[in-house]
Write an enzyme that holds these catalytic residues in place. Structure first.
Site, short mmCIF file in Angstrom:
data_model
loop_
_atom_site.label_atom_id
_atom_site.label_comp_id
_atom_site.label_asym_id
_atom_site.label_seq_id
_atom_site.Cartn_x
_atom_site.Cartn_y
_atom_site.Cartn_z
N LYS A 164 58.68 32.35 -13.89
CA LYS A 164 58.66 33.80 -14.09
C LYS A 164 58.29 34.51 -12.77
O LYS A 164 58.85 35.55 -12.44
CB LYS A 164 57.65 34.12 -15.20
CG LYS A 164 57.05 35.49 -15.19
CD LYS A 164 57.96 36.48 -15.82
CE LYS A 164 57.33 37.82 -16.05
NZ LYS A 164 56.24 38.19 -15.19
N ASP A 165 57.32 33.93 -12.05
CA ASP A 165 56.93 34.47 -10.74
C ASP A 165 57.54 33.55 -9.69
O ASP A 165 56.84 32.74 -9.08
CB ASP A 165 55.40 34.50 -10.64
CG ASP A 165 54.78 35.36 -11.72
OD1 ASP A 165 54.52 36.54 -11.45
OD2 ASP A 165 54.60 34.87 -12.86
N GLN A 178 56.34 33.58 -6.05
CA GLN A 178 54.99 32.99 -6.00
C GLN A 178 55.07 31.46 -6.03
O GLN A 178 54.39 30.79 -5.25
CB GLN A 178 54.18 33.49 -7.20
CG GLN A 178 52.89 32.74 -7.45
CD GLN A 178 52.08 33.36 -8.57
OE1 GLN A 178 51.42 34.37 -8.36
NE2 GLN A 178 52.11 32.78 -9.75
N GLY A 185 54.59 29.11 -13.30
CA GLY A 185 55.75 29.59 -14.04
C GLY A 185 56.85 30.09 -13.11
O GLY A 185 56.57 30.76 -12.11
N MET A 203 45.57 34.57 -15.02
CA MET A 203 44.68 35.73 -14.99
C MET A 203 44.25 36.11 -16.42
O MET A 203 43.79 37.22 -16.67
CB MET A 203 45.36 36.91 -14.31
CG MET A 203 45.70 36.62 -12.84
SD MET A 203 45.77 38.06 -11.80
CE MET A 203 47.15 38.93 -12.52
N GLU A 205 52.38 33.05 -24.94
CA GLU A 205 53.14 31.79 -25.06
C GLU A 205 53.64 31.28 -23.71
O GLU A 205 53.83 30.07 -23.54
CB GLU A 205 54.32 31.96 -26.02
CG GLU A 205 53.92 32.10 -27.48
CD GLU A 205 53.25 30.86 -28.05
OE1 GLU A 205 53.61 29.75 -27.63
OE2 GLU A 205 52.35 31.01 -28.89
N GLY A 206 53.89 32.18 -22.77
CA GLY A 206 54.31 31.75 -21.43
C GLY A 206 53.24 30.87 -20.80
O GLY A 206 53.53 29.77 -20.29
N HIS A 207 51.99 31.33 -20.85
CA HIS A 207 50.88 30.53 -20.30
C HIS A 207 50.77 29.19 -21.05
O HIS A 207 50.55 28.15 -20.44
CB HIS A 207 49.56 31.28 -20.46
CG HIS A 207 49.48 32.56 -19.69
ND1 HIS A 207 49.40 33.79 -20.30
CD2 HIS A 207 49.45 32.82 -18.36
CE1 HIS A 207 49.32 34.74 -19.38
NE2 HIS A 207 49.36 34.18 -18.20
#
Ligand code: AMP
Length: 281
Positions: free
Chosen positions: A149-150, A153, A147, A30, A35-37
């Site tokens: 992280k989700d 999802q 990720g 989004m 850095e995660g992306h």
């Protein structure tokens, strides 16, 4: 780096690449990249020849009163970062391109979508799976990176891909954190100074639970109670949910016996943050 704003342009690009037998990876985002992306892009490069990143703040995954309008956006900086990262193409459509007048069709992965994050955000995962399925059809990837992280999802997208026989491999990528443990998120920008300091309690609660499990405490009720206590000790924190679930099925567990994910959703001020941790007892 190609920048496509229409579905037709993006589909033509992907069709041509596929004719050449080139392996395509999609990294859906989004935007407001961090850095995660970027770590997802690195992961994608390990598995594919061409990398497509999509940037789309998807309105159908935001509920009434949620932060769709306020969600941070910075197209210029995102494109700059992606160019530096040597991404091959960016798909960055307008809402009217993705959801023209008369759009009616949604995709939903049954009860997996109604719990944990789905309980406080009832239409969220239906919006996510619908837009991801559309992005798959538009970009035609061989692999797609999501990720951890989700985590919910990721599991839901994997299930959708299996159930609908999509010829796409779903690849998970580990959580990237700040030095103090807070998971990177575009929403961290909502945090006021004091809230930002308190937000580390989310990761601390996960680390505490892992330590207790390492020391032989397997009772989920007790572990949840301790995490609750720690998080509640922070002035700006309000717990949405803390759950211990089977890492593959997301079914709740009462004892930590098999690979387990601890899933946490916590409001810090006006930011709703999520995090999770894998436990291998
Ligand atoms: P978003 O832009 O927040 O929708 O996220 C796009 C993708 O980046 C999703 O697959 C997220 O799980 C992933 N992602 C977001 N934050 C992180 C992070 N801190 N570490 C790893 N992946 C992340």
């Amino acid at each position: 780096m190609k920048i496509f704003r229409t579905i037709e342009e993006q589909q033509n690009y992907s069709k041509n690449e596929k004719c050449e037998n080139i392996k395509i990876a999609l990294v859906p985002t989004m935007g407001f990249l961090h850095e995660g992306h970027l770590s997802l892009i690195d992961k994608a490069k390990e598995h594919a020849d061409k990398i497509i990143v999509s940037i789309f703040v998807n309105p159908t995954q935001f509920g009434e009163g949620e932060d769709y309008k306020d969600y941070p956006r910075d197209e210029r900086k995102d494109l700059e970062v992606l160019r530096e990262k040597n991404v091959d193409a960016v798909f960055i459509p307008e809402v009217s391109e993705m959801y023209p007048e008369g759009f009616r069709t949604f995709c939903e992965v049954g009860e997996l979508s109604n719990k944990y994050c789905g309980e406080s955000r009832p239409a969220h995962f239906r919006g996510v799976t619908t837009v991801v399925l559309k992005l798959f059809n538009i970009t035609k990837p061989d692999i797609a990176v999501f990720g951890e992280k989700d985590y919910q999802q990721y599991i839901i997208i994997k299930k959708m891909t299996e159930d609908l026989n999509l010829p796409i491999e779903i690849i998970p990528s580990p959580i990237i954190r700040e030095g103090d443990g807070l998971a990177l998120s575009s929403r961290n920008i909502y945090l006021e100074k004091e809230e930002r300091i308190e937000a580390t309690v989310i990761y601390e609660s996960l680390v505490m639970a892992r330590k207790m499990i390492d020391e032989g405490e397997y009772e989920v009720n007790l572990l949840k109670g301790k995490m609750n206590e720690l998080i509640k000790s922070k002035k700006h924190a309000r717990i949405d949910y803390i759950e211990f679930v089977d890492s593959r099925t997301l079914e709740k567990v009462e004892k930590v016996e098999n690979p387990t994910r601890i899933l946490v959703g916590v409001w810090i001020g006006k930011a709703r943050l999520i995090d999770n941790m894998e436990i291998k007892p």
